[in-house]
Write a protein that holds these residues in place. Sequence first.
Motif, PDB file in Angstrom:
ATOM      1  N   GLY A  46       0.684  -1.095  -0.192  1.00  0.00           N
ATOM      2  CA  GLY A  46       0.077  -0.049   0.006  1.00  0.00           C
ATOM      3  C   GLY A  46       0.940   1.341  -0.021  1.00  0.00           C
ATOM      4  N   ALA A  47       0.097   2.307  -0.179  1.00  0.00           N
ATOM      5  CA  ALA A  47       0.605   3.599  -0.188  1.00  0.00           C
ATOM      6  C   ALA A  47       1.213   4.241   1.071  1.00  0.00           C
ATOM      7  CB  ALA A  47      -0.068   4.691  -1.070  1.00  0.00           C
ATOM      8  N   TYR A  48       0.631   3.550   2.042  1.00  0.00           N
ATOM      9  CA  TYR A  48       0.792   4.019   3.524  1.00  0.00           C
ATOM     10  C   TYR A  48       1.537   3.180   4.538  1.00  0.00           C
ATOM     11  CZ  TYR A  48      -2.418   7.600   2.215  1.00  0.00           C
ATOM     12  OH  TYR A  48      -3.067   8.748   1.542  1.00  0.00           O
ATOM     13  N   ASP A  49       2.339   1.928   3.726  1.00  0.00           N
ATOM     14  CA  ASP A  49       3.069   1.033   4.450  1.00  0.00           C
ATOM     15  C   ASP A  49       4.354   1.448   4.962  1.00  0.00           C
ATOM     16  OD1 ASP A  49       1.159  -1.014   4.477  1.00  0.00           O
ATOM     17  OD2 ASP A  49       1.512  -1.927   2.519  1.00  0.00           O
TER      18      ASP A  49
END
Lengths: 440, 440
Positions: free
Chosen positions: B286-289
């Motif tokens: 994901g883009a927030y990992d």
Amino acid sequence: MSSAAPRSAGRDHLWSVEEHLEDILTTVRPLDPIELQLLDAQGCVLVEDVTVPVSLPPFDNSSMDGYAVRVADVAGASEEFPAVLTVVGDVAAGRAGLLQVGPGQAARIMTGAPLPPGAEAVVPVEWTDGGLGGGPVSGMRARSASPEGATGEVRVHRPAPPRAHVRAKGSDVRAGDRVLEAGTVLGPPQIGLLAAIGRGTVRVRPRPRVVVLSTGSELVPPGEPLAEGQIHDSNSFALTAAARDAGAIAYRVGAVADDAETLRATIEDQLVRADLMVTSGGVSVGAYDVVKEALSHAADAEEDGGGVEFRKLAMQPGKPQGFGTVGPDHTPLLALPGNPVSSYVSFELFVRPAIRALMGLQDLHRPTARAVLRCDKALTSPAGRRQFLRGRYADGAVTPVGGASSHLVAALAHANALIVVGEDTESLEPDADVEVVLLG
Amino acid sequence: MSSAAPRSAGRDHLWSVEEHLEDILTTVRPLDPIELQLLDAQGCVLVEDVTVPVSLPPFDNSSMDGYAVRVADVAGASEEFPAVLTVVGDVAAGRAGLLQVGPGQAARIMTGAPLPPGAEAVVPVEWTDGGLGGGPVSGMRARSASPEGATGEVRVHRPAPPRAHVRAKGSDVRAGDRVLEAGTVLGPPQIGLLAAIGRGTVRVRPRPRVVVLSTGSELVPPGEPLAEGQIHDSNSFALTAAARDAGAIAYRVGAVADDAETLRATIEDQLVRADLMVTSGGVSVGAYDVVKEALSHAADAEEDGGGVEFRKLAMQPGKPQGFGTVGPDHTPLLALPGNPVSSYVSFELFVRPAIRALMGLQDLHRPTARAVLRCDKALTSPAGRRQFLRGRYADGAVTPVGGASSHLVAALAHANALIVVGEDTESLEPDADVEVVLLG
């Protein structure tokens, strides 16, 4: 002190292992429960049924990193003929937003993030071009490095049925479900579950506080030199470690000299932090057996039937034992014999179950197994006494270590089982089928 | 960071469970030993061979409460024709005295007391009149109440061969004997043995200090109310409890928000008390990992090859995993996925062996067993991935609890085993023979 055992038989009655144990377990009651922080409750027994206050998960959420879409928009999509959707923004976990997914739109969504209104399914990022206009991608770029990923267009290469990659609200547990029953022992997964449903504290029976003291004027702490006739105190160390191993908070009191007044004062002093007291030594028939002397006296002085009774058990090692209650709160006290092997075997048979009963556990005893006896010649055992030999158990067979003598502490350290030889057995041949207590 | 695993296969290489575990165990080294007080060393691994400085028992001593006598004086004694001996005094345990037993004399002696010069055997008090001039007695009166018991005459009713009821000096262990080997895990009997031979401290590998932190902006501590889109942090609790259960000293750090700078700062801050760091969440695509983002960056910044590698494993649950080292001391870090069941299964497979390797234990893994699968219909499993289903094991049979979905934390709390479904198995019929990992 209540007792189910045959006291009437008088002082010379030889108690069986079961009678002594039953007397102890009839007297020892589970400790009153207290509310503890979750991590402080590890290993403790729950005393409440736990129900779920809010369904888990508490909202429909994505099980993948991908795009939240409307099913009709991606119907028939393929790599050759992708569905092209407008990305309206990011839905990250923990950020409840006002995003709405309309026809022709998609929201970039992260695992665990709530499914936004309008969306009906999630397509994993691997089924898309990730908004880059090329082929399928293996993941997203970090938002901090590529903020533009939350905008623009995304090409979706596969259709998705309704609810695809959506975890439904309440699919794990529903509000009102009973998830843990009173009596459950709280291990890591149970603590995780309690945290997940929002429980910061939980009602359990606390670990019992066990005070361990050894007696004997001959005892010197390890690390200090021995004068003539002295030996090192080992029982208070072994018993404290064993009490911790059984689940207790154990306090080791240094060895007390063979003086009844000193012993009585020490016990009185320690009662404030004891749910159970354990002594070693001074319980036999000698003229300096201080535990017997001090506590038989205390029994006479009490009005309400408390006190410690000293008895002989039909077992070896561990024949002389004391059990009763002391002090104003009728704190249970087990007086074990002083030989190191006798005191350790007595701990396993009587103190460990008592500690586990105080914790409220149902399963009080060590596991047992049947084993083939491996030895070169027959073992002999005294008639009328249950013998507990030290053995090494593996793969269904057990080999005795050391002899029957109760001072062979070196052999004990190499044992992992007790070989039980029944009262009626006087001899055990090689390859006999025997019962073993697994010390774990 | 050393590695025996096939790194060359590149980012898209799907690691097997064994490859990932081997990479971890090749990197994690046992902690340096320290000298600990005996009771602080419980559960730790000894790093020295322990030899006996002074024989045990250190002197010939009595194994009974009775009378120390000369053999010739009691030869032929019977109840009808007792041997009448003059009692020269008491020999109590711990009181080395000047008593000497001459012809026609006896010393009253207590269990554990040194055999006085001149005496050759001990007769138990039950074989005598206890100095009272009557028939056989069952014990002595307390010295404090009856000081006259140490004087006068005693009638002995039975003969005793040389060395009867005498424990010989060195009969347990002899000076120079090696009683414990390096590598021994110190349980209660081993601690008792060490105390007995006078060891106040011992050289062991300490318990590893494990810092546990969970990541996710959606996480709220249990006990606090949830806003929309939030859930309670459970992983940091379950993993901390599991680390303690594995033998570690575990520190739970509250959940860290999905911000790389904050996470990096938190890890840097915690390194001072960490022998091992465990994170959950933020390791996927994901883009927030945030774990992936923060630690991949840290890897680039280091000169010496440290850093964390993120990979995909051929397993379910637990596909995304990170492993590497962080900070100046190259502290090992395991980055687990965020789903509670995934993180718990990952802990069992990878973190628990790492903790036990840090402790210097040889036996790193949970026991496994074969079991008959009890289920109503066939279980399916994805090809090419090893699946770990939660099950309840008893008496050679295992029943799945909950489904394969990785968020079923309630089911996990009722499991006591993991059912292993191999990479090549896509379906398991009822009554199939399966491997189970016993969670103990």
